[in-house]
Design a protein around this motif. Structure first.
Motif, mmCIF file in Angstrom:
data_model
loop_
_atom_site.group_PDB
_atom_site.id
_atom_site.type_symbol
_atom_site.label_atom_id
_atom_site.label_comp_id
_atom_site.label_asym_id
_atom_site.label_seq_id
_atom_site.Cartn_x
_atom_site.Cartn_y
_atom_site.Cartn_z
ATOM 1 N N LEU A 1 1.120 -1.225 -0.329
ATOM 2 C CA LEU A 1 0.301 -0.205 -0.050
ATOM 3 C C LEU A 1 1.019 1.274 -0.249
ATOM 4 N N VAL A 2 2.043 1.829 0.700
ATOM 5 C CA VAL A 2 2.883 2.351 1.311
ATOM 6 C C VAL A 2 3.902 2.192 -0.947
ATOM 7 N N GLY A 3 3.756 1.131 -0.964
ATOM 8 C CA GLY A 3 4.693 1.405 -2.372
ATOM 9 C C GLY A 3 6.198 1.695 -1.946
ATOM 10 N N GLN A 4 6.481 1.165 -0.513
ATOM 11 C CA GLN A 4 7.818 1.084 -0.440
ATOM 12 C C GLN A 4 8.193 0.128 0.602
ATOM 13 N N LYS A 5 9.082 -0.511 0.351
ATOM 14 C CA LYS A 5 9.407 -1.062 1.961
ATOM 15 C C LYS A 5 9.549 -0.537 3.276
ATOM 16 N N VAL A 6 8.563 -0.795 4.317
ATOM 17 C CA VAL A 6 8.860 0.329 5.386
ATOM 18 C C VAL A 6 8.857 -0.761 6.821
ATOM 19 N N GLY B 1 3.605 3.300 8.338
ATOM 20 C CA GLY B 1 3.660 3.563 6.772
ATOM 21 C C GLY B 1 2.386 4.182 5.886
ATOM 22 N N ILE B 2 3.228 5.169 5.767
ATOM 23 C CA ILE B 2 1.977 6.317 4.989
ATOM 24 C C ILE B 2 1.750 6.269 3.926
ATOM 25 N N VAL B 3 0.233 6.079 3.839
ATOM 26 C CA VAL B 3 -0.455 6.731 1.952
ATOM 27 C C VAL B 3 -0.813 7.817 2.032
ATOM 28 N N HIS B 4 0.149 8.196 1.304
ATOM 29 C CA HIS B 4 -0.897 9.709 0.601
ATOM 30 C C HIS B 4 -1.611 10.231 -1.052
ATOM 31 N N ARG B 5 -2.219 10.523 -0.346
ATOM 32 C CA ARG B 5 -3.729 11.244 -1.802
ATOM 33 C C ARG B 5 -3.582 12.581 -1.856
ATOM 34 N N ALA B 6 -4.593 12.139 -2.832
ATOM 35 C CA ALA B 6 -4.391 13.900 -3.090
ATOM 36 C C ALA B 6 -5.668 13.882 -2.068
ATOM 37 N N LEU C 1 7.413 8.724 4.456
ATOM 38 C CA LEU C 1 5.891 7.380 4.108
ATOM 39 C C LEU C 1 6.392 6.484 5.414
ATOM 40 N N THR C 2 6.894 6.751 5.834
ATOM 41 C CA THR C 2 7.184 5.730 7.835
ATOM 42 C C THR C 2 7.615 7.122 8.410
ATOM 43 N N ASP C 3 6.848 6.413 10.069
ATOM 44 C CA ASP C 3 7.815 7.854 11.376
ATOM 45 C C ASP C 3 8.634 6.467 12.258
ATOM 46 N N GLU C 4 9.330 5.652 11.501
ATOM 47 C CA GLU C 4 10.188 4.773 12.093
ATOM 48 C C GLU C 4 11.708 5.718 12.023
ATOM 49 N N PRO C 5 12.487 5.733 13.433
ATOM 50 C CA PRO C 5 13.581 6.286 12.953
ATOM 51 C C PRO C 5 15.160 5.842 12.296
ATOM 52 N N GLU C 6 15.728 5.880 11.015
ATOM 53 C CA GLU C 6 16.561 5.596 10.396
ATOM 54 C C GLU C 6 17.088 4.526 10.799
#
Ligand SMILES: Nc1nc2c(ncn2[C@@H]2O[C@H](COP(=O)(O)OP(=O)(O)OP(=O)(O)O)[C@@H](O)[C@H]2O)c(=O)[nH]1
Ligand SMILES: [Mg+2]
Length: 319
Positions: free
Chosen positions: A40-45, A61-66, A202-207
């Motif tokens: 759903l996010v489109g990237q590995k989070v 995981g954050i999905v941004h849409r209009a 795309l995520t709030d996980e720290p690096e």
């Protein structure tokens, strides 16, 4: 019963109010929650593995849409706890339910409903105010007859427990079937409001946590039995190498792979260190892709005796 099988219309770009909120995925270990979150996010989070109890904390995981910002909360699989770590993980999941706008209950298409699923569904039934979507995952692994039976069984399960699923959606994260449709069904269940996270996050996980997780994912590959549960990874330090020209940066990462018993050390390290080396190469590639910079990864294996059962060790490892 309303089962969604067709792609619905794309959301209208004007007119509809902007929505933002949280959806959490729950389900048995290995049900496919993290894989779906990533799709759903489109990237590995969130890391994934073909082993139960891969996820050990909630990952957003954050999905941004209009028309909306959909924040997915991927949780550890809910299971019968055997260790203090297991209890902690279950607590995390239950706390999350109280905080989200919609719950997505993940059930694999290719496995019959079991006691574990019923246990979770029963708990969900007690959360009256939150809409619940049943998500049938891994549809690429089931034929149409099995899938149809599964859909009926899930509908029935809701009725037995005295509630109606807001939707029942079959999806395949791996074959990318109906993943967009799922997002389209989740969004209308979110409250109206402005975006909660900056565009592009795309995520709030720290690096540092993401890096540790990528190492753990590589370390999980191919290990069996109790060993997956025994592995924990901590990144001690991430520092740009000094004296490097600006166009040739290098990031030094020092990390520890923890195991629970000295006898596990040999398996993780492998003959002549071969296995650990492979884990290093594999995760380094992923870390470099994530951070967009060349990395020198320094990996060490350490024993933290019975850490899954030891409150002090758990704290040290971040649980
Ligand atoms: N074929 C197929 N495999 C899938 C699909 N989704 C997940 N899987 C596989 O199922 C396994 C478990 O996936 P995860 O996403 O790690 O499962 P999880 O529910 O997050 O597991 P825990 O974190 O342990 O609770 C992995 O091997 C995935 O590749 C799917 O749509 N199709
Ligand atoms: Mg997971």
């Amino acid at each position: 019963m309303s089962v969604r099988t067709q792609s619905s219309e794309p959301p209208e770009s004007s007119g509809a109010p902007h929505r933002a909120g949280f959806a959490c995925f729950v389900g048995r270990p290995n049900a496919g929650k993290s894989t779906l979150t990533n799709a759903l996010v489109g990237q590995k989070v969130a890391i994934t593995a073909n082993q139960p109890q891969t996820t050990r904390h909630t990952v957003r995981g954050i999905v941004h849409r209009a028309d909306a910002q959909l924040i997915l909360v991927d949780t550890p699989g809910l299971h019968k706890p055997r260790t203090l770590l297991g209890e902690r993980l279950n607590d995390v999941v239950r706390t999350t339910w109280a905080e989200v706008d919609v719950i997505g209950f993940c059930l694999p298409a290719n496995e019959k409903l079991g006691p574990g699923d019923r246990f979770i569904a029963k708990e969900l039934a007690s959360i009256k105010k939150t809409p619940k979507i049943a998500i049938v995952t891994k549809t690429d692994l089931a034929d149409s007859k099995t899938l149809a039976e599964q859909l009926i069984a899930i509908d029935q399960l809701g009725k037995e427990l005295g509630f109606e699923w807001a939707e029942i959606v079959p999806v395949s994260a791996v074959a990318d079937q109906q993943v967009d449709l799922l997002a389209n069904l989740l969004v209308p269940l979110l409250p109206e409001g402005p975006a909660l996270y900056p565009e592009g996050d795309l995520t709030d996980e720290p690096e540092q946590v993401m890096v540790a997780e990528l190492i753990r994912e590589a370390a999980l590959e191919g290990v069996r039995d109790e060993l997956p549960h025994s592995i924990a990874v901590v990144v001690e330090e991430m520092l740009p190498r000094e004296d490097r020209p600006a166009d040739k940066p290098l990031l030094d990462i020092h990390a520890f792979v923890y195991i629970e018993r000295p006898s596990q050390k040999g398996i993780i390290i492998g003959p002549k260190g071969k296995r650990l080396k492979e884990v290093g190469i594999k995760s380094r590639k992923q870390i470099e892709a994530l951070l967009g910079t060349p990395v020198f990864l320094d990996l060490h294996v350490k024993v933290a005796k019975d850490w899954q059962r030891d409150p002090r060790q758990l704290r040290k490892l971040g649980f």
